[in-house]
Design an enzyme around this catalytic site. Structure first.
Site, PDB file in Angstrom:
ATOM      1  N   MET A   1       0.824  -1.210   0.000  1.00 49.48           N
ATOM      2  CA  MET A   1       0.000   0.000   0.000  1.00 49.48           C
ATOM      3  C   MET A   1       0.855   1.255   0.000  1.00 49.48           C
ATOM      4  O   MET A   1       0.651   2.178  -0.795  1.00 49.48           O
ATOM      5  CB  MET A   1      -0.947   0.002   1.204  1.00 49.48           C
ATOM      6  CG  MET A   1      -2.013  -1.081   1.166  1.00 49.48           C
ATOM      7  SD  MET A   1      -3.098  -0.972  -0.272  1.00 49.48           S
ATOM      8  CE  MET A   1      -3.975   0.544   0.090  1.00 49.48           C
TER       9      MET A   1
ATOM     10  N   LYS B   1       0.683   1.563  15.102  1.00 52.18           N
ATOM     11  CA  LYS B   1       0.237   2.831  14.539  1.00 52.18           C
ATOM     12  C   LYS B   1       0.417   3.972  15.549  1.00 52.18           C
ATOM     13  O   LYS B   1       0.779   5.092  15.170  1.00 52.18           O
ATOM     14  CB  LYS B   1      -1.219   2.730  14.084  1.00 52.18           C
ATOM     15  CG  LYS B   1      -1.417   1.866  12.828  1.00 52.18           C
ATOM     16  CD  LYS B   1      -2.880   1.732  12.460  1.00 52.18           C
ATOM     17  CE  LYS B   1      -3.080   0.834  11.243  1.00 52.18           C
ATOM     18  NZ  LYS B   1      -2.655   1.456   9.981  1.00 52.18           N
TER      19      LYS B   1
ATOM     20  N   ASP C   1      10.719   3.553   5.943  1.00 52.03           N
ATOM     21  CA  ASP C   1      10.513   2.218   6.499  1.00 52.03           C
ATOM     22  C   ASP C   1      11.581   1.969   7.557  1.00 52.03           C
ATOM     23  O   ASP C   1      12.430   2.838   7.813  1.00 52.03           O
ATOM     24  CB  ASP C   1      10.540   1.148   5.399  1.00 52.03           C
ATOM     25  CG  ASP C   1       9.632  -0.037   5.744  1.00 52.03           C
ATOM     26  OD1 ASP C   1       9.879  -0.683   6.780  1.00 52.03           O
ATOM     27  OD2 ASP C   1       8.666  -0.298   5.004  1.00 52.03           O
TER      28      ASP C   1
ATOM     29  N   GLU D   1      -2.301  -3.345  10.293  1.00 50.61           N
ATOM     30  CA  GLU D   1      -3.463  -2.982  11.102  1.00 50.61           C
ATOM     31  C   GLU D   1      -3.230  -3.395  12.558  1.00 50.61           C
ATOM     32  O   GLU D   1      -3.825  -4.355  13.061  1.00 50.61           O
ATOM     33  CB  GLU D   1      -4.723  -3.648  10.548  1.00 50.61           C
ATOM     34  CG  GLU D   1      -5.134  -3.154   9.176  1.00 50.61           C
ATOM     35  CD  GLU D   1      -5.783  -1.776   9.205  1.00 50.61           C
ATOM     36  OE1 GLU D   1      -7.004  -1.684   9.147  1.00 50.61           O
ATOM     37  OE2 GLU D   1      -5.029  -0.788   9.305  1.00 50.61           O
TER      38      GLU D   1
ATOM     39  N   VAL E   1       1.029   1.249   7.588  1.00 49.48           N
ATOM     40  CA  VAL E   1       1.631   0.049   8.159  1.00 49.48           C
ATOM     41  C   VAL E   1       0.531  -0.950   8.507  1.00 49.48           C
ATOM     42  O   VAL E   1      -0.650  -0.730   8.240  1.00 49.48           O
ATOM     43  CB  VAL E   1       2.477   0.384   9.408  1.00 49.48           C
ATOM     44  CG1 VAL E   1       3.605   1.336   9.028  1.00 49.48           C
ATOM     45  CG2 VAL E   1       1.614   0.976  10.519  1.00 49.48           C
TER      46      VAL E   1
ATOM     47  N   SER F   1      -8.139   0.402   7.103  1.00 56.83           N
ATOM     48  CA  SER F   1      -9.385   0.011   6.447  1.00 56.83           C
ATOM     49  C   SER F   1     -10.489  -0.319   7.441  1.00 56.83           C
ATOM     50  O   SER F   1     -11.659  -0.380   7.066  1.00 56.83           O
ATOM     51  CB  SER F   1      -9.142  -1.199   5.534  1.00 56.83           C
ATOM     52  OG  SER F   1      -8.635  -2.285   6.286  1.00 56.83           O
TER      53      SER F   1
ATOM     54  N   HIS G   1      -8.186   6.312   3.503  1.00 53.47           N
ATOM     55  CA  HIS G   1      -8.250   4.884   3.174  1.00 53.47           C
ATOM     56  C   HIS G   1      -8.146   4.670   1.670  1.00 53.47           C
ATOM     57  O   HIS G   1      -9.059   5.001   0.923  1.00 53.47           O
ATOM     58  CB  HIS G   1      -9.568   4.311   3.726  1.00 53.47           C
ATOM     59  CG  HIS G   1      -9.795   2.873   3.387  1.00 53.47           C
ATOM     60  ND1 HIS G   1     -11.050   2.310   3.329  1.00 53.47           N
ATOM     61  CD2 HIS G   1      -8.927   1.865   3.082  1.00 53.47           C
ATOM     62  CE1 HIS G   1     -10.948   1.043   3.013  1.00 53.47           C
ATOM     63  NE2 HIS G   1      -9.674   0.745   2.849  1.00 53.47           N
TER      64      HIS G   1
END
Length: 743
Positions: free
Chosen positions: A339, A422, A358, A417, A415, A444, A465
């Site tokens: 993503m 987060k 990253d 879920e 990153v 999401s 999203h």
């Protein structure tokens, strides 16, 4: 002669020049006034002996004409006061209105004087139909944006100004069918090769060339008005080859549309019937099919959603007013997985300097490799150049240091879920961000208000999203948390518009709008499976009702392990025990015991080949579930269709009831672009309003609830709307208009 949308002059040679130039518009469209002017011009050319011929051109640098004014068309669809007219009178009035432009263009075509058109740019829909009625067409060869086409089928209509009759007579039925049925556009060179235009010239010379032709051809006629004319390739069922074309076209159309798109069926019938009779009769046939198609709920729904609402939202119609537009000078993307890598690519493609972060420089470079592969593919296919590709890649900076995030106007976190991960990233990013920078989480399902607890500035925290693959999916769902400010929402919408995607704005809840509603389709498929309905029936009905894939294949694409994880997390959050839930236990058996996690592993409900294409439904699905229904008569197909579509629409209604979504446009466009809800319906809200009608829909939902359970139970807002006779666009109109007060 007074004209409002055309300039007019007659030169010393008696050649009239009509310059199409609708006041106050950047692009010409066939408004009611424009049609009235064309009627006046045709009458003048036919009756004035001083006029020896006519050249039509555009006064707009954007092109000749983009087609009908669909806003006006929607307002006058059906026309006339039905209460004051008998059925026969109403039909005659509708035909006369529908045939007005068609009859006028035919009058111009047969006036006995040469008519030419100079095409400096795009000519689409009715614009191309006007051009096809001219005897000679000159197109610009120096405008890379020039395109021709009849795209009406894409919004549920058919060409109604001669397109279905003239194009097949010009290029043959076989060549015309894909252009009309699929609405394909084509450039000037292809138009010349097919015979759609007769000459190419520089933009500045097209009018001069057209005038020269008119002067040299005083007795011009259309090919089909010449004695001995024959349709290129023959007429269906009067010549063997053409008959086969019609038969194959009908078969292919049925296999692709499943009968859900009346426009395509009517186009095929219109061409088939019209090509076998003289063109005057063919034009009358076309008008009858046009009126029939225009009045269908599918056409009204598709025009409203796929054209009008899509245009509005793509211009930021749901953006809060009163906030200055944000120009993005630097954006950071944290997380270089699939993503994050896709987000970095679309930002760079839009010319925005991007920092891709990253845990290591190596991982970030792997993320940038995604952009490198896409660039290489475009260069190899001639869609880009090496120089442009290198410039795009130069805009992506890879790093493992948050110091490089400093100065970013916006951060996109992409990153896993995981709430704790987060939260950590939010704190690390905010430590180096300016006070007015926005932090956007690409989640999401996780509620934004909860994620914003890790932020020192929750008013600047928002959900953004994306859908996968990012470079191909045109929608972005923007989620406001409890404390998200209007200014932050405005910036997020500015961002989505900057990367050339369509934003919808929703409010916070688990799964938000799209993930929550999308899941009802796959879960209804699981319900059917648990009832013992044969998997192949579930899949075929899913596709035939308008969804892009069967429900079980969609589950495979999302990932059965992901579905199991989300199901368990949602149940835990709601305090629900899943031990006795047969569906969850079946999914756990499939994932944990059989290792069938979906398309990514090559096995789920389906077995997949090395290219990731489904080869067959896994035969052993039935080891855990007994098949009780292995035939699907029409009444069962309709029942399953209603279950699939009504269930999704009920969840959309619940989102309105709970304030998750507040604008019917966002709901319709989101349902089509995010999870592929049957496009011919115009989206979930239009499906209720136009395909069913609110009272009929509530009655059907009640029937399904009584038979299958409370998941079909209409929420209070639907019952209130049914009682008051309101549709979604009445109760939840576009932002900025006054909604009717809810009880």
């Amino acid at each position: 002669m007074k004209l409002e949308t055309f300039g007019w002059d007659i030169d010393a040679d008696g050649i009239a020049h009509a310059v199409f130039d609708v006041p106050g518009r950047s692009m010409n469209t066939l408004t009611g006034k424009a049609v009235a002017d064309i009627i006046a011009i045709a009458d003048e050319v036919a009756s004035n002996d001083d006029i020896k011929g006519l050249v039509i051109s555009s006064g707009k640098p954007s092109g000749f004409c983009a087609g009908a004014d669909l806003g006006e068309m929607g307002q006058r669809a059906g026309g006339g006061e039905k209460k004051e007219l008998s059925e026969a009178e109403l039909k005659k009035q509708q035909f006369d209105q529908g045939f007005a432009l068609n009859g006028t263009l035919r009058k111009l075509e047969t006036c006995g004087k040469p008519v030419a058109v100079a095409l400096n740019g795009l000519a689409l829909g009715g614009g191309l139909e006007v051009a096809l009625a001219c005897h000679y067409r000159v197109a610009a060869n120096d405008n890379p944006k020039l395109q021709f086409g009849l795209p009406e089928a894409k919004i549920g209509l058919l060409p109604g100004a001669g397109g279905t009759q003239r194009l097949p007579r010009l290029v043959g039925v076989q060549a015309a069918l894909p252009l009309i049925l699929q609405g394909e556009s084509f450039n000037a060179e292809k138009a010349l090769a097919m015979g759609v235009v007769q000459e190419l010239a520089a933009s500045s010379e097209t009018v001069e060339k057209a005038k020269a032709w008119v002067k040299a051809n005083p007795t011009a006629k259309a090919p089909w008005d010449e004695k001995g004319y024959k349709v290129p390739g023959g007429v269906p069922h009067k010549s063997p080859g053409a008959g086969q074309v019609a038969t194959m076209a009908n078969m292919m159309l049925s296999s692709k549309t499943y009968g859900n798109y009346p426009a395509q069926k009517n186009i095929l019938s219109c061409i088939y019937e019209g090509i076998q009779v003289p063109i005057d009769a063919g034009l009358r046939i076309e008008t009858r099919y046009f009126i029939n198609t225009q009045q269908r709920p599918e056409a009204k729904a598709m025009i409203r959603s796929l054209f009008l609402s899509m245009q509005e939202l793509s211009k930021g119609a749901n953006r809060p007013a009163g906030h200055p537009k944000t120009e993005f000078k630097k954006i950071a993307v944290i997380g270089a997985g699939l993503m994050g890598a896709g987000i970095a690519y679309v930002q760079a493609k839009a010319g925005i300097p991007t920092v891709l972060v990253d845990v290591s420089k190596e991982n970030a470079e792997k993320g940038k490799d995604y952009s490198r592969r896409l660039v290489d593919k475009d260069v190899s296919r001639g869609k880009s150049t090496k120089e442009k590709g290198d410039a795009l890649l130069d805009l992506i900076t890879t790093t493992d240091s948050y110091d490089d995030v400093k100065g970013a106007d916006l951060v996109i976190e992409a990153v896993f879920e995981n709430v704790e991960l987060k939260a950590k990233i939010t704190e690390m990013a905010e430590a180096v961000l300016d006070d007015d920078a926005v932090f956007g989480s690409n989640t999401s399902t996780l509620p934004i208000t909860g994620l914003a607890k890790a932020s020192k500035r929750p008013e600047n925290f928002i959900g953004i999203h994306f859908f996968s693959p990012v470079e191909r999916m045109g929608l972005v769902e923007i989620i406001s948390g409890k404390e998200t400010s209007e200014a932050t929402l405005a910036k997020a919408i500015d961002y989505v518009l900057a990367i050339r995607k369509t934003p919808i704005a929703v409010n916070d809840s688990r799964g938000f709008y799209t993930s929550r509603c999308f899941g009802t389709y796959t879960r209804e498929g699981m319900e059917m499976l648990a009832e013992g309905i044969k998997p192949a029936i579930i899949e075929n009905v899913g596709r035939q009702c308008g969804m892009p894939m069967g429900a079980l294949e969609v589950s495979d694409s999302v990932g059965l392990d992901t579905a199991l994880k989300v199901t368990r997390a949602t149940a835990e959050a709601a305090g629900v025990d899943l031990q006795g839930d047969d569906r969850t236990q079946f999914l756990a058996w499939l994932v944990e015991d059989q290792g069938r996690v979906g398309r990514k592993a090559g096995k789920g409900f389906y077995d997949y080949n090395e290219k990731g294409k489904p080869e067959r439904l896994w035969p052993d699905i039935n080891k855990m579930i007994e098949v009780k229904v292995d035939e699907c008569p029409p009444e069962l197909k309709q029942e399953l269709t209603n279950r699939f579509l009504v269930r999704q629409a009920i969840e959309v209604a619940r989102c309105f009831d709970e304030g998750v979504i507040t604008d019917a446009r966002d709901a319709d466009i989101g349902s089509i672009l995010a999870w592929g809800f049957a496009p011919f319906t115009g989206g979930c809200c239009s499906y209720v309003d136009l395909v069913w009608g609110i009272k009929e829909f509530v009655a059907e939902a009640d029937r399904l609830a009584a038979k299958y359970g409370e998941r079909f139970e209409p929420p209070a807002v639907l019952r209130d709307m049914a009682e008051k006779g309101e549709g979604f666009y009445d109760r939840f109109p576009p932002a900025g208009t006054k909604a009717k007060a809810a009880a």
